[in-house]
Write a protein that holds these residues in place. Structure first.
Motif, short mmCIF file in Angstrom:
data_model
loop_
_atom_site.label_atom_id
_atom_site.label_comp_id
_atom_site.label_asym_id
_atom_site.label_seq_id
_atom_site.Cartn_x
_atom_site.Cartn_y
_atom_site.Cartn_z
N ARG A 262 0.91 -1.32 0.21
CA ARG A 262 0.00 0.13 -0.27
C ARG A 262 0.77 1.32 -0.10
O ARG A 262 0.70 2.14 -0.64
CB ARG A 262 -1.08 -0.07 1.29
N ASP A 263 1.74 1.22 1.04
CA ASP A 263 2.57 2.84 0.85
C ASP A 263 3.40 3.00 -0.21
O ASP A 263 3.56 3.98 -0.73
CB ASP A 263 3.53 2.80 2.20
N THR A 264 4.02 1.79 -0.80
CA THR A 264 4.69 2.03 -2.07
C THR A 264 4.01 2.32 -3.34
O THR A 264 4.23 3.28 -3.93
CB THR A 264 5.33 0.86 -2.41
N ASP A 265 2.77 1.63 -3.46
CA ASP A 265 2.06 2.20 -4.45
C ASP A 265 1.53 3.39 -4.38
O ASP A 265 1.25 4.32 -5.22
CB ASP A 265 0.71 1.00 -4.63
N LEU A 266 0.90 3.77 -3.19
CA LEU A 266 0.36 5.11 -2.91
C LEU A 266 1.44 6.40 -3.05
O LEU A 266 0.80 7.37 -3.55
CB LEU A 266 -0.41 5.02 -1.44
N PHE A 267 2.55 5.92 -2.83
CA PHE A 267 3.59 6.93 -2.90
C PHE A 267 3.54 7.11 -4.51
O PHE A 267 3.74 8.54 -4.94
CB PHE A 267 5.07 6.55 -2.59
N TRP A 268 3.73 6.30 -5.39
CA TRP A 268 3.87 6.36 -6.69
C TRP A 268 2.55 7.03 -7.32
O TRP A 268 2.69 7.91 -8.24
CB TRP A 268 4.25 5.13 -7.37
N ALA A 269 1.33 6.49 -6.90
CA ALA A 269 0.29 7.12 -7.45
C ALA A 269 -0.02 8.51 -6.77
O ALA A 269 -0.65 9.36 -7.51
CB ALA A 269 -0.94 6.23 -7.01
N GLY A 270 0.50 8.66 -5.62
CA GLY A 270 0.08 10.06 -5.02
C GLY A 270 1.06 11.04 -5.37
O GLY A 270 1.02 12.00 -6.05
N PHE A 271 2.22 11.29 -4.78
CA PHE A 271 3.13 11.89 -4.75
C PHE A 271 3.54 12.22 -6.38
O PHE A 271 3.72 13.26 -6.82
CB PHE A 271 4.43 11.71 -3.88
N ILE A 272 4.08 11.04 -6.93
CA ILE A 272 4.41 11.30 -8.46
C ILE A 272 3.67 11.58 -9.23
O ILE A 272 3.60 12.42 -9.96
CB ILE A 272 5.51 9.90 -8.61
N GLY A 273 2.41 10.80 -9.14
CA GLY A 273 1.25 11.27 -10.05
C GLY A 273 0.93 12.57 -9.91
O GLY A 273 0.57 13.14 -11.01
N ASP A 274 0.39 13.11 -8.55
CA ASP A 274 0.11 14.35 -8.23
C ASP A 274 1.08 15.47 -8.93
O ASP A 274 0.76 16.53 -9.33
CB ASP A 274 -0.13 14.67 -7.02
N MET A 275 2.36 15.14 -8.77
CA MET A 275 3.31 16.09 -9.20
C MET A 275 3.42 16.14 -10.68
O MET A 275 3.92 17.16 -11.15
CB MET A 275 4.79 15.68 -8.55
N LEU A 276 3.16 15.00 -11.49
CA LEU A 276 3.60 15.23 -12.93
C LEU A 276 2.07 15.36 -13.64
O LEU A 276 1.89 15.85 -14.69
CB LEU A 276 3.88 14.04 -13.32
N GLY A 277 1.12 15.04 -12.97
CA GLY A 277 -0.38 15.32 -13.46
C GLY A 277 -1.31 16.45 -13.01
O GLY A 277 -2.24 16.77 -13.78
N GLY A 278 -0.93 16.76 -11.91
CA GLY A 278 -2.14 17.56 -11.21
C GLY A 278 -3.10 17.21 -10.74
O GLY A 278 -3.99 18.21 -10.31
#
Length: 541
Positions: A262-278
């Protein structure tokens, strides 16, 4: 920022120290050629190498038995053999004097502040945990009053069943036969686990990240190192493709179907996804988890609550309370107008839908809703607007708005892909009473496509299978489709699928049908002419 822009201009114009126009032109040609080669190679890889696992692979793999008295459960994407019932329950059952509840008793506890759930023939009073549930309180409330075994096991790993549930155990449910359909569906899950289909491979997502890079690099290069309007607009298309394709991995990670941690996937989906996709993960998870559990419910599914712009059924014409938005929806004069022409306005609305996602992302983070990563998401979204604002400012002033509009409009293909999965299917009021399998079959449809086009749809083409097995890796959904079609044939159930073009045609026909009904409404019908807006326009009251 001005110094950076000047440096970029110098490189583009070939006036940087030691570089003449010929050298700059040669560098430009090499850069474009390299990006073209990487893009084509990545695209071919997505089409013919790193796509869906062929269904024939299912029978090619030998299933492994979990052992007598054991069942397969999923933990970290791996099949782990566990006792059908954890030993802790035998001890607790004695402590509770073998308490047995009837379904009528369970149905008296379906509220947010008094909630019982039934999982694997056991009753759990989860009231103390409702507000702390990472997926939000709504999925828990919406799956009560009936057997929640399949919904629960498909969304959670084995560790949750073993470590979290026992503390809330209060007794057993009265003896209830398992329907043949449900039994066969659970057997499919056991087969998928026994053959290792819940496992992911790192090369699949590494290929995805290279593919993303092949889209993102031309998007950046077209603006930062090219001066023509056409190059800038091509950049906008690549940026849109990058967002669309990246959203699919964000969707996988949001379901913990990438690493299954969960924590790994949410990091990629959250922090990275939010940062690159808005677009924010917290909003998406709250909305999407609810959507999975009550797909196409008029009052409960936020994915069909789009008034005043869209109404997929006349059931939405009547005043109703949205449990997600926590307010009443009442179709007014403006709703009648937009819905009355929604089959014409549909694609233009899809072209600007991304703007709404951005607004909803911030509204969620600024609300009192549970958000596990509220502040890190805010930082990630702020980073997006910093880099994207800097990026767009590199364009001539008169091209900035066209760039944003075009990139968001092309990215709207993602919204079209989402809508065709559910908008034409059955809708209903309140909570559904079907079992997990029939509910998803009635409210979702698949989109057929050849194997080499799987990359374009990102797994959304197997919507029914994804709704039934949300933690099943995307690349194995085609295998699950074959098994599900066989299950539906055995139990005489309707399995809806059509190609992308036909799906769009069918959706427009459905929207047009509802639009005609909306235009026929008169004073007093559905609240259209009883809204405050209509009253003020006509000086009533």
């Amino acid at each position: 920022m001005s110094a950076a822009m000047e440096a970029l201009a110098n490189v583009t114009n070939g006036t940087a120290a030691g570089a003449g126009p010929e050298a700059a032109e040669a560098a430009h040609i090499v850069a474009v050629a390299v990006m073209a080669v990487v893009f084509v190679a990545s695209l071919l890889g997505q089409m013919f190498v790193y796509n869906q696992t062929p269904p024939s692979e299912y029978t090619a793999r030998e299933p492994v038995s979990p052992g007598e008295g054991m069942v397969w459960r999923e933990e970290g994407g791996k099949a782990v053999a566990k006792p059908k019932e954890a030993p802790v329950y035998a001890r607790k059952r004695k402590e509770l004097s073998n308490k047995v509840f009837s379904w009528d008793e369970v149905k008296q506890h379906c509220a947010r502040d008094d909630l019982w759930v039934v999982i694997e023939n056991k009753v759990f009073n989860v009231t103390p945990y409702v507000e702390r549930h990472p997926g939000g309180w709504r999925p828990m409330v919406h799956t009560t009053g009936k057997d929640g075994t399949d919904a629960f096991t498909e969304f959670h790993p084995a560790s949750i069943i073993e470590r979290w549930l026992p503390q809330y155990y209060i007794g057993d449910i009265e003896e209830t036969p398992v329907p043949p359909l449900v039994r066969d569906f659970r057997a499919i899950r056991q087969g998928l686990l026994a053959r290792g289909f819940f496992e992911n491979t790192s090369d699949y997502y590494m290929a995805k990240y290279i593919w993303f890079g092949s889209l993102f690099a031309p998007a950046l290069y077209g603006v930062l190192f090219c001066s023509s309007f056409s190059a800038h607009m091509v950049s906008a298309v690549f940026m849109a493709m990058f967002w669309q394709q990246m959203a699919f991995v964000g969707h996988d990670a949001g379901h913990n179907a990438v690493s299954h941690h969960r924590d790994t996937d949410l990091f990629w989906a959250g922090f990275i996804g939010d940062m690159l996709g808005g677009v924010g993960l917290s909003w998406w998870k709250l909305s999407h988890n609810t959507h999975h559990c009550v797909t196409n419910s008029v009052e409960n599914d936020p994915d069909i609550q789009h008034l005043p712009f869209l109404a997929i059924t006349s059931k939405l014409f009547k005043r109703f309370y949205s449990t997600f938005h926590d307010r009443f929806f009442e179709a007014d004069f403006f709703s009648r107008f937009f819905v009355g022409y929604q089959h014409i306005l549909y694609y233009p609305v899809m072209m600007v839908a991304r703007f709404n996602l951005i607004v909803q992302s911030w509204l969620t983070l600024l609300s009192k809703e549970r958000c596990d990563f509220r502040y890190s998401e805010m930082i990630a979204l702020a980073i997006f607007w910093v880099w994207f604002g800097f990026f767009v400012s590199a364009l001539p002033a008169n091209e900035r708005i066209p760039y944003v509009v075009l990139s968001y409009a092309v990215a709207g293909i993602l919204h079209v892909q989402i809508c065709i999965s559910h908008f034409m299917m059955e809708t209903y009021h309140g909570k559904n009473t079907d079992n997990w399998i029939e509910h998803q079959l009635r409210t979702s449809q698949d989109v057929t496509c050849p194997l080499y086009m799987d990359w374009f749809h990102g797994g959304l083409q197997f919507q029914i299978e994804h709704h039934l097995w949300p933690r099943l890796p995307r690349r194995n959904l085609r295998v699950a489709r074959k098994l599900l079609i066989e299950l539906c044939a055995k139990h005489n159930l309707n399995y809806v699928e059509m190609d992308f073009i036909e799906s769009n045609k069918h959706l427009i026909r459905c929207l047009q049908k509802t639009a005609v009904e909306a235009r026929k409404l008169d004073s007093g019908d559905a609240g259209f002419f009883e809204s405050p807006i209509w009253e003020s326009l006509h000086l009533r009251g």
